[in-house]
Write a protein that holds these residues in place. Structure first.
Motif, mmCIF file in Angstrom:
data_model
loop_
_atom_site.group_PDB
_atom_site.id
_atom_site.type_symbol
_atom_site.label_atom_id
_atom_site.label_comp_id
_atom_site.label_asym_id
_atom_site.label_seq_id
_atom_site.Cartn_x
_atom_site.Cartn_y
_atom_site.Cartn_z
ATOM 1 N N VAL A 3 0.859 -1.188 0.000
ATOM 2 C CA VAL A 3 0.000 0.000 0.000
ATOM 3 C C VAL A 3 0.893 1.235 0.000
ATOM 4 O O VAL A 3 1.812 1.341 0.820
ATOM 5 C CB VAL A 3 -0.944 0.018 1.216
ATOM 6 C CG1 VAL A 3 -1.574 1.394 1.393
ATOM 7 C CG2 VAL A 3 -2.032 -1.030 1.045
ATOM 8 N N LEU A 4 0.624 2.138 -0.925
ATOM 9 C CA LEU A 4 1.304 3.430 -0.970
ATOM 10 C C LEU A 4 0.311 4.480 -0.488
ATOM 11 O O LEU A 4 -0.775 4.632 -1.054
ATOM 12 C CB LEU A 4 1.772 3.731 -2.384
ATOM 13 C CG LEU A 4 2.574 5.022 -2.582
ATOM 14 C CD1 LEU A 4 3.662 4.813 -3.627
ATOM 15 C CD2 LEU A 4 1.663 6.180 -3.034
ATOM 16 N N TRP A 5 0.707 5.204 0.553
ATOM 17 C CA TRP A 5 -0.181 6.169 1.223
ATOM 18 C C TRP A 5 0.432 7.556 1.179
ATOM 19 O O TRP A 5 1.589 7.738 1.556
ATOM 20 C CB TRP A 5 -0.408 5.727 2.666
ATOM 21 C CG TRP A 5 -1.152 6.716 3.524
ATOM 22 C CD1 TRP A 5 -2.395 7.199 3.324
ATOM 23 C CD2 TRP A 5 -0.666 7.325 4.730
ATOM 24 N NE1 TRP A 5 -2.741 8.073 4.334
ATOM 25 C CE2 TRP A 5 -1.700 8.171 5.216
ATOM 26 C CE3 TRP A 5 0.519 7.227 5.461
ATOM 27 C CZ2 TRP A 5 -1.560 8.916 6.377
ATOM 28 C CZ3 TRP A 5 0.659 7.980 6.614
ATOM 29 C CH2 TRP A 5 -0.371 8.797 7.066
ATOM 30 N N ALA A 80 -1.205 7.864 -9.095
ATOM 31 C CA ALA A 80 -1.510 6.497 -9.526
ATOM 32 C C ALA A 80 -0.793 6.157 -10.835
ATOM 33 O O ALA A 80 -0.293 5.045 -11.021
ATOM 34 C CB ALA A 80 -3.020 6.327 -9.680
ATOM 35 N N ALA A 81 -0.730 7.124 -11.743
ATOM 36 C CA ALA A 81 -0.036 6.888 -13.005
ATOM 37 C C ALA A 81 1.459 6.681 -12.792
ATOM 38 O O ALA A 81 2.088 5.854 -13.472
ATOM 39 C CB ALA A 81 -0.281 8.063 -13.960
ATOM 40 N N ALA A 82 2.041 7.416 -11.852
ATOM 41 C CA ALA A 82 3.467 7.239 -11.559
ATOM 42 C C ALA A 82 3.748 5.848 -11.003
ATOM 43 O O ALA A 82 4.743 5.214 -11.356
ATOM 44 C CB ALA A 82 3.928 8.307 -10.562
ATOM 45 N N VAL A 83 2.877 5.344 -10.133
ATOM 46 C CA VAL A 83 3.043 3.989 -9.591
ATOM 47 C C VAL A 83 2.903 2.966 -10.705
ATOM 48 O O VAL A 83 3.633 1.972 -10.775
ATOM 49 C CB VAL A 83 2.021 3.735 -8.469
ATOM 50 C CG1 VAL A 83 2.108 2.293 -7.979
ATOM 51 C CG2 VAL A 83 2.242 4.700 -7.311
ATOM 52 N N GLU A 84 1.965 3.204 -11.620
ATOM 53 C CA GLU A 84 1.693 2.258 -12.699
ATOM 54 C C GLU A 84 2.851 2.165 -13.688
ATOM 55 O O GLU A 84 2.957 1.179 -14.421
ATOM 56 C CB GLU A 84 0.409 2.682 -13.418
ATOM 57 C CG GLU A 84 -0.285 1.565 -14.149
ATOM 58 C CD GLU A 84 -1.676 1.957 -14.570
ATOM 59 O OE1 GLU A 84 -2.552 1.071 -14.607
ATOM 60 O OE2 GLU A 84 -1.897 3.144 -14.878
ATOM 61 N N GLU A 117 11.595 1.583 -1.992
ATOM 62 C CA GLU A 117 12.466 2.733 -2.262
ATOM 63 C C GLU A 117 12.232 3.281 -3.662
ATOM 64 O O GLU A 117 12.165 4.509 -3.858
ATOM 65 C CB GLU A 117 13.928 2.311 -2.095
ATOM 66 C CG GLU A 117 14.307 1.960 -0.659
ATOM 67 C CD GLU A 117 15.714 1.404 -0.576
ATOM 68 O OE1 GLU A 117 16.296 1.091 -1.648
ATOM 69 O OE2 GLU A 117 16.232 1.271 0.550
ATOM 70 N N LEU A 118 12.103 2.403 -4.648
ATOM 71 C CA LEU A 118 11.882 2.847 -6.021
ATOM 72 C C LEU A 118 10.553 3.579 -6.166
ATOM 73 O O LEU A 118 10.461 4.617 -6.841
ATOM 74 C CB LEU A 118 11.930 1.655 -6.970
ATOM 75 C CG LEU A 118 13.311 1.016 -7.186
ATOM 76 C CD1 LEU A 118 13.178 -0.235 -8.040
ATOM 77 C CD2 LEU A 118 14.262 2.007 -7.853
ATOM 78 N N LEU A 119 9.499 3.045 -5.523
ATOM 79 C CA LEU A 119 8.184 3.679 -5.627
ATOM 80 C C LEU A 119 8.178 5.050 -4.953
ATOM 81 O O LEU A 119 7.570 6.009 -5.459
ATOM 82 C CB LEU A 119 7.113 2.781 -5.008
ATOM 83 C CG LEU A 119 6.692 1.560 -5.837
ATOM 84 C CD1 LEU A 119 5.710 0.698 -5.054
ATOM 85 C CD2 LEU A 119 6.066 1.990 -7.154
ATOM 86 N N THR A 120 8.843 5.159 -3.813
ATOM 87 C CA THR A 120 8.911 6.449 -3.117
ATOM 88 C C THR A 120 9.593 7.497 -3.982
ATOM 89 O O THR A 120 9.115 8.636 -4.112
ATOM 90 C CB THR A 120 9.645 6.292 -1.785
ATOM 91 O OG1 THR A 120 8.984 5.301 -0.981
ATOM 92 C CG2 THR A 120 9.676 7.596 -1.026
ATOM 93 N N VAL A 129 5.084 14.445 -4.892
ATOM 94 C CA VAL A 129 4.306 14.190 -3.675
ATOM 95 C C VAL A 129 5.090 13.252 -2.777
ATOM 96 O O VAL A 129 5.711 12.293 -3.247
ATOM 97 C CB VAL A 129 2.937 13.557 -4.026
ATOM 98 C CG1 VAL A 129 2.172 13.184 -2.767
ATOM 99 C CG2 VAL A 129 2.105 14.519 -4.867
ATOM 100 N N GLU A 130 5.060 13.507 -1.478
ATOM 101 C CA GLU A 130 5.669 12.602 -0.510
ATOM 102 C C GLU A 130 4.706 11.468 -0.190
ATOM 103 O O GLU A 130 3.484 11.666 -0.147
ATOM 104 C CB GLU A 130 6.021 13.348 0.770
ATOM 105 C CG GLU A 130 7.085 14.418 0.595
ATOM 106 C CD GLU A 130 7.443 15.086 1.908
ATOM 107 O OE1 GLU A 130 6.802 14.740 2.935
ATOM 108 O OE2 GLU A 130 8.339 15.947 1.912
ATOM 109 N N CYS A 131 5.260 10.285 0.044
ATOM 110 C CA CYS A 131 4.415 9.137 0.332
ATOM 111 C C CYS A 131 5.109 8.201 1.306
ATOM 112 O O CYS A 131 6.321 8.313 1.539
ATOM 113 C CB CYS A 131 4.055 8.387 -0.955
ATOM 114 S SG CYS A 131 5.472 7.597 -1.767
ATOM 115 N N GLN A 132 4.328 7.316 1.888
ATOM 116 C CA GLN A 132 4.834 6.256 2.760
ATOM 117 C C GLN A 132 4.308 4.926 2.244
ATOM 118 O O GLN A 132 3.216 4.855 1.667
ATOM 119 C CB GLN A 132 4.374 6.485 4.208
ATOM 120 C CG GLN A 132 4.928 7.745 4.823
ATOM 121 C CD GLN A 132 4.438 7.979 6.238
ATOM 122 O OE1 GLN A 132 4.505 9.097 6.740
ATOM 123 N NE2 GLN A 132 3.939 6.934 6.896
#
Length: 524
Positions: A3-5, A80-84, A117-120, A129-132
């Motif tokens: 989960v990316l929050w 969401a597009a960046a994660v995809e 780490e890559l997703l962050t 955007v910052e995420c956890q």
């Protein structure tokens, strides 16, 4: 599950849309209470659930922002597009939270830690955007792990959840506030204490909602793993000629398709928990997004997610041309017994069984949808009663099908509120008037916001002054927006004017030296 929050996403999205700088404290309000706030505002003492007045007293420089789920979803689309771009199978849980299956991606990138780490870095670079990120067995546990930036080892989810507060069950959109409060009063303070109860005892005492919460507290998935495979004919397809390019048109289409989609599922005894939204542009581009929901989606929930996704695509630059084809597909379904219609629904004797009101509401809703189909989505409005002092600010018109949420509580004490009855007609723009005393001079206000002389006549536009038969007041109406100095306060009076027919009006006045009066409303 990974989960990316994005922390405080409603506050981040609202501040971005309003151009509020990151260093300024900001909070999002709904019904006059804080629903989200930035970290800077939290450091100043602002908390969720706090009243607006209390929040501003603790942080005077607080930026007050409105709640808008469509805006949150639209601005979340680049995340969401960046994660995809890195992993497949991205599912949007809600604006601010995405979930992806971790097995394949972790193996490809060299482990869960490396993937996190890559997703962050990807989200920070592409979306700014910052995420956890959190990893655990199941969506619920992975979300709590993301709040703590933890990677929970496989098979240890129950141990991870056990010491956490029972309040963690009350996640956004879960609606478990009453259940959590009851569990706390029963002495169950942690998830581990609740998970230690026998499942049969939980379901006998708390019902199906309690059983679902017990599964989550025990580290299991929201639903049993055996789910029915949705028949392919349940997908709904809509072609557009000319192509769809406007958000308001997309919102109208979303309502119509959501009803068809939900009716098709209900006919098979199913409800959707993962909704696939697929679009094809006139240039042949194909876009897709999957929305996950812990509870079965209602028609309004389906329409909201379709509208949010379209706003993200149309306004976020994801589309280079209009949408020529839209398809809604149930990616995951569960048994829909709780959503099926009652046995007697629609029967002529339904009114005797207490269902007449619901049936009448459904018929009225269908009629309003038909009117929208003829005249457009902005042709039908319904009224929402909000809090406020004057009649104009208490009534807000909402397009049919949009969420009828209150912006402020009407039951709150409102000093200076106009006493009942309220005027039957309230003007969008106040009508200028002349309120005269016995000498024919405009009635002024004193320093105590009282009338310097009784009103004897009232002149309306295009008419000779009418004698005042009776009047009541004055009532203080609060500050006039944009005014300053000694004339900023307003008063209201009610007056009955002579004539054929007699006319009862609500008058608003301000000013000691140069009084100004307007007609705010007319009584039947």
């Amino acid at each position: 599950m990974l989960v990316l929050w994005c922390p405080d996403w409603p506050a981040v999205a609202a501040a971005t849309a309003a151009g509020v700088p990151a260093h300024r404290p900001a909070a999002v309000f709904s019904a006059n209470r804080v629903v989200a706030c930035s970290a800077v505002a939290r450091s100043a003492g602002v908390r969720r659930g706090m009243r607006r007045r209390d929040a501003q007293s603790r942080c005077p420089e607080l930026a007050v922002l409105g709640h808008d789920e469509a805006r949150d979803a639209r601005l979340f689309e680049p995340v969401a597009a960046a994660v995809e771009e890195l992993v497949v199978g991205v599912e949007v849980v809600r604006p601010g939270v995405v979930a992806v299956p971790v097995d394949g991606a972790a193996g490809y990138f060299g482990g869960e830690l490396r993937l996190a780490e890559l997703l962050t870095d990807q989200v920070a670079t592409r979306a700014g955007v910052e995420c956890q990120i959190g990893v655990a067995d199941g969506l619920f546990a992975a979300t709590l792990a993301a709040h703590r930036s933890m990677l929970v080892e496989r098979g240890t989810t129950r141990e991870f959840l056990a010491p956490l507060s029972i309040a963690e069950l009350d996640q956004p959109e879960a609606g478990r506030g009453e259940l959590v409060d009851l569990l706390r009063r029963l002495g169950l303070r942690t998830l581990g204490a609740f998970a230690g109860l026998a499942g049969r005892d939980v379901v006998s005492r708390f019902g199906s909602a309690g059983l679902l919460a017990h599964r989550l507290a025990s580290g299991r998935s929201e639903r049993p793993p055996h789910r029915r495979r949705p028949p392919p004919e349940l997908a709904v397809v809509k072609e557009f000629d000319p192509p769809l390019e406007r958000v308001d048109a997309a919102a109208f289409v979303a309502k119509t398709l959501a009803d068809r989609f939900h009716a098709g599922l209900a006919g098979h005894g199913l409800a959707c928990t993962r909704l696939g939204i697929y679009a094809t542009t006139e240039r042949g581009e194909e876009l897709s997004r999957v929305w996950r929901c812990a509870e079965p989606l209602t028609p309004h929930g389906i329409a909201d997610r379709v509208r949010w996704q379209f706003e993200g695509w149309l306004r976020g630059g994801g589309l280079s041309s209009g949408v020529s084809l839209l398809r809604l597909a149930p990616e995951e379904t569960v048994a829909g017994q709780s959503l099926q219609l009652g046995l007697w629904r629609g029967n002529a004797d339904a009114r005797d069984l207490g269902d007449g009101h619901e049936l009448a509401e459904e018929k009225a809703g269908r009629a309003l949808v038909r009117v929208q189909g003829l005249l457009g989505p902005e042709s039908v409005f319904t009224a929402v009663l909000d809090g406020g002092r004057g009649p104009a600010e208490r009534v807000r018109l909402v397009p049919w099908g949009d969420r009828r949420a209150r912006e402020s509580a009407p039951e709150e004490p409102w000093p200076g509120r106009l006493p009942a009855p309220s005027p039957a007609t309230v003007f969008e723009q106040a009508v200028p008037a002349r309120v005269l005393d016995a000498a024919g001079e405009p009635v002024r206000l004193t320093r105590r916001r009282e009338l310097a002389a009784p009103p004897v006549a009232v002149g309306l536009p295009g008419e000779t002054p009418r004698p005042v038969l009776d009047w009541a007041g004055p009532w203080r109406a609060g500050a006039r927006p944009g005014a300053a100095g000694p004339s900023r306060e307003q008063v209201r009076i009610q007056a009955v004017l002579a004539g054929e027919p007699e006319l009862a009006v609500l008058l608003t006045g301000t000013g000691q030296e140069n009084p100004q009066w307007t007609v705010e409303g007319v009584y039947d």
